[in-house]
Design an enzyme around this catalytic site. Sequence first.
Site, short mmCIF file in Angstrom:
data_model
loop_
_atom_site.label_atom_id
_atom_site.label_comp_id
_atom_site.label_asym_id
_atom_site.label_seq_id
_atom_site.Cartn_x
_atom_site.Cartn_y
_atom_site.Cartn_z
N ASP A 78 0.74 -1.23 -0.17
CA ASP A 78 0.06 0.00 -0.10
C ASP A 78 0.72 1.34 -0.01
OD1 ASP A 78 -2.59 1.49 0.57
OD2 ASP A 78 -1.62 2.13 2.32
N GLU B 81 1.47 -0.52 -5.01
CA GLU B 81 0.48 0.46 -5.17
C GLU B 81 1.25 1.66 -5.39
OE1 GLU B 81 -3.48 2.96 -3.52
OE2 GLU B 81 -1.65 2.52 -2.73
O1 LIG Z 1 -3.58 3.82 3.39
C1 LIG Z 1 -4.03 5.07 3.03
C2 LIG Z 1 -4.60 4.81 1.67
O2 LIG Z 1 -3.82 4.14 0.80
C3 LIG Z 1 -4.02 3.63 -0.37
O3 LIG Z 1 -4.37 5.04 -1.04
C4 LIG Z 1 -4.19 4.86 -2.26
O4 LIG Z 1 -5.56 5.52 -2.47
C5 LIG Z 1 -5.77 6.82 -2.58
C6 LIG Z 1 -7.14 7.36 -3.14
O5 LIG Z 1 -8.08 7.00 -2.04
C7 LIG Z 1 -4.80 7.24 -3.56
O6 LIG Z 1 -5.02 8.73 -3.86
C8 LIG Z 1 -3.26 7.03 -3.13
O7 LIG Z 1 -2.31 7.52 -4.26
C9 LIG Z 1 -3.17 5.77 -2.77
O8 LIG Z 1 -1.81 5.41 -2.10
C10 LIG Z 1 -5.43 2.71 -0.08
O9 LIG Z 1 -5.95 2.26 -1.29
C11 LIG Z 1 -6.36 3.80 0.60
O10 LIG Z 1 -7.84 3.04 0.71
C12 LIG Z 1 -5.91 4.29 1.70
O11 LIG Z 1 -6.80 5.11 2.41
#
Ligand SMILES: OC[C@H]1O[C@H](O[C@H]2O[C@H](CO)[C@@H](O)[C@H](O)[C@H]2O)[C@H](O)[C@@H](O)[C@@H]1O
Length: 554
Positions: A203, A245
């Site tokens: 993540d 990600e």
């Molecule tokens: O753990 C925090 C967040 O991490 C992920 O986020 C991602 O999603 C975001 C949009 O909601 C995006 O803008 C960002 O670049 C990503 O890292 C995870 O998928 C989220 O659910 C979480 O809140």
Amino acid sequence: MTTNPLWYKNAIIYELSVRAFADSNGDGIGDFVGLTQKLDYLQELGVTALWLLPFFPSPLRDDGYDISHYTSVNSIYGTLDDFKTFLQAAHQRGIRVIIELIINHTSDQHPWFERARRAPEGSLERDFYVWSDTPEKYSDTRIIFQDFETSNWSWDGIAKAFYWHRFYHHQPDLNYDNPAVRQAVFEVLDFWMELGVDGLRLDAVPYLYEREGTNCENLPETHEYLKSLRSHIDHKYPDRMLLAEANQWAEDAVKYYGDGDECHMNFHFPLMPRLFMSLRMEDSLPIVDILQHTPPIPDNCQWAIFLRNHDELTLEMVTDEDRDYMYNAYAQDPAMRVNVGIRRRLAPLLGNDRRQVELLNSLLFSLPGTPVIYYGDEIGMGDNVYLGDRNGVRTPMQWSSDRNAGFSRAASQRLYFPVIVDAEYHYVTTNVEVQSANQYSLLSWMKQIIALRKQFSVFGSGDFKFLPSSNHKILAFVRADEQINVLVVANLSAAAQTATFDLSLFANHVPTEMFGQTEFPAINAKLAPDGTADAPYSLTLAPYGFYWFVLNPT
Ligand SMILES: OC[C@H]1O[C@H](O[C@H]2O[C@H](CO)[C@@H](O)[C@H](O)[C@H]2O)[C@H](O)[C@@H](O)[C@@H]1O
Ligand SMILES: [Ca+2]
């Protein structure tokens, strides 16, 4: 389970939330026992890997992305033994399991943070997180959750210092300059790998390190650390997979593959919004352009491609102009927007038009990469944009017309979120049971396209080449390996379209449409005036129609 270290290249990944899938004990919250009971459904759907959203102990202020204990299961979802039973049952069915490794930050309720805020300045315990006396440091860094946070720094009254956070203020970032943090993450990884999980989604991985004068994303130190994780995996757990990600432009995103020695997979974030743009603009250009600007990746690596996920349809990787276009086209109601994106599911985004849903899925299953399906999209579930944050796309899975959509026996008021009851997507009609009984339903069609994709490994690992089309509303490309050539054509327009393609490379081949096994007219070579062989081939496609052809030599 077969041992194939490149399994992820031909996987079909299904993303799901344990909380949303099936509630076995009637408390209104999905759990591992419920999920295990639904594995037959997932096997029948044809998916080969499950990506589970976070299920660890957490105050759930960011749906579990705020971890308070890394190596156990949140008791609302069951026990660690329930998880092990689930994992074994999934493996028995040949289904692999990918879980979250959330290592950029923890919850502020994690014991590491509780300890850090009370520890003396300069101690290893204090330095588990990133502290500062001023909120001025790293000022070139963007704010990601811009609807909710105004700074990446928050004041901690106990530590009497500011702490750094890229997401919510209750998610302090870990400090990767501290060797104890780096080591602690290895131990978390070992714990889940030893249990037998097949993959880890890393993540928010671009944000591990901070350096003054940079935007604190994709730093060399981050890549170095990821390479050390990968080398550890390769030595101890050779057939496991790391899925980054990294929501970044393609040139930065490919760096997460290293030379094939960093992450095995990474999401193609820039492609996703352009699939929707091309569709609404009736123009293949956005898709062609982004894929032409995507650098090649090492052979042992693979893009994860997706239409929707548990977050907003993120518009971080588009230009300002394109973002305005997307908001206008897909989110006219401000309630549909959150942060930098659109909080809607696939079917409502596409006006519940079955043809458009099928068309985008046909691209998901044929463009280069491994497809990731978001739970519920296989039955065209609706959303509820009034639930706040990104919760509108996280409602209970709709299994049947029974109370609570068959998700739970709890009193309806007790469900973690209400089921979808608006007229168009009501669970009484949009559910697995109804669609399983109808051979023409979206679910039946999804099973068919998944089965077809699985028969042809060329989609997972073959070469990819655009085919110039005389009509920019029709996207065309070829997937090829030593065994087979597959031609894909897709009409992005709401009207019927024709196009001509130069298929001289496939002269004297017969296109056979793959869904119906229908032979189309042969590709005949003609002699052009300059003496070269020419093979123009014309096709007509219905509105939002598409074809997958195998090109067989006559
Ligand atoms: O753990 C925090 C967040 O991490 C992920 O986020 C991602 O999603 C975001 C949009 O909601 C995006 O803008 C960002 O670049 C990503 O890292 C995870 O998928 C989220 O659910 C979480 O809140
Ligand atoms: Ca439950």
